[in-house]
Design an enzyme around this catalytic site. Structure first.
Site, PDB file in Angstrom:
ATOM      1  N   GLU A 121       0.848  -1.200   0.000  1.00  0.00           N
ATOM      2  CA  GLU A 121       0.000   0.000   0.000  1.00  0.00           C
ATOM      3  C   GLU A 121       0.882   1.248   0.000  1.00  0.00           C
ATOM      4  O   GLU A 121       0.654   2.172  -0.772  1.00  0.00           O
ATOM      5  CB  GLU A 121      -0.885  -0.007   1.240  1.00  0.00           C
ATOM      6  CG  GLU A 121      -1.722   1.252   1.372  1.00  0.00           C
ATOM      7  CD  GLU A 121      -2.457   1.319   2.689  1.00  0.00           C
ATOM      8  OE1 GLU A 121      -3.259   2.253   2.821  1.00  0.00           O
ATOM      9  OE2 GLU A 121      -2.248   0.477   3.586  1.00  0.00           O
ATOM     10  N   HIS A 122       1.881   1.291   0.884  1.00  0.00           N
ATOM     11  CA  HIS A 122       2.799   2.424   0.989  1.00  0.00           C
ATOM     12  C   HIS A 122       4.224   1.925   0.750  1.00  0.00           C
ATOM     13  O   HIS A 122       4.613   0.905   1.323  1.00  0.00           O
ATOM     14  CB  HIS A 122       2.759   3.046   2.378  1.00  0.00           C
ATOM     15  CG  HIS A 122       1.394   3.427   2.840  1.00  0.00           C
ATOM     16  ND1 HIS A 122       0.723   2.745   3.829  1.00  0.00           N
ATOM     17  CD2 HIS A 122       0.575   4.425   2.444  1.00  0.00           C
ATOM     18  CE1 HIS A 122      -0.452   3.316   4.031  1.00  0.00           C
ATOM     19  NE2 HIS A 122      -0.572   4.332   3.204  1.00  0.00           N
TER      20      HIS A 122
END
Length: 168
Positions: A121-122
């Protein structure tokens, strides 16, 4: 209410799923992930702080370090212990850290391949010539480049404008 928005743990996602259709929701998000790609030029204290900022969200969060330096892993682990002590969210962050791991690779090419395989996600890049490394990455929800681009700024400053859910 008309709309339910905001981050939360798996229970918030379950609740949003139940009310979706009756009221508007922003998104169904999975447990948060942060991969920090770092070389020996990165500061262990910054990496530890960024991993903890993600870990304190949820015991199911997944903090990961991908690095070319075993020495950096040792420094980050020491910083994690130091920074975790006394953190108001210590219990949650410690549980998430138990889910996390470090991957030591032979070089940046291998590190990039590992990050693209994880597709987090990040993704945060803390390397020498971080912009050039970032241009070689393809699979992530949001990308943070350099030591002054902490992932937490994306959650709270730029807003949830990245790809969800998580888990690859």
């Amino acid at each position: 209410c008309d709309v339910v928005v905001g981050p939360g743990k798996k229970w918030v996602t379950a609740a949003k799923r139940l009310v979706a259709g009756d009221v508007a929701i922003d998104m169904l998000a999975g447990a948060s992930e942060l991969v920090v790609l770092a070389d020996d030029t990165a500061a262990p204290a910054i990496i530890a702080a960024d991993l903890l900022a993600q870990a304190e969200h949820d015991p199911d969060a997944l903090p990961i370090l991908v690095t070319t330096s075993r020495t950096l892993v040792d420094g980050v682990e020491s910083e994690l212990r130091r920074q975790l002590a006394g953190l108001p969210t210590e219990e949650t962050a410690a549980a998430a850290l138990a889910n996390g791991f470090a991957v030591v690779v032979a070089g940046l090419g291998e590190a990039i391949a590992v990050c693209d395989h994880i597709a987090p996600e990040h993704l945060e890049v803390l390397t020498a010539n971080a912009e050039a490394v970032a241009r070689q990455l393809h699979n992530y929800g949001s990308l943070f480049v350099g030591p002054h681009s902490a992932e937490v700024l994306g959650d709270y400053g730029a807003g949830p404008n990245h790809v969800l859910p998580t888990g690859g």
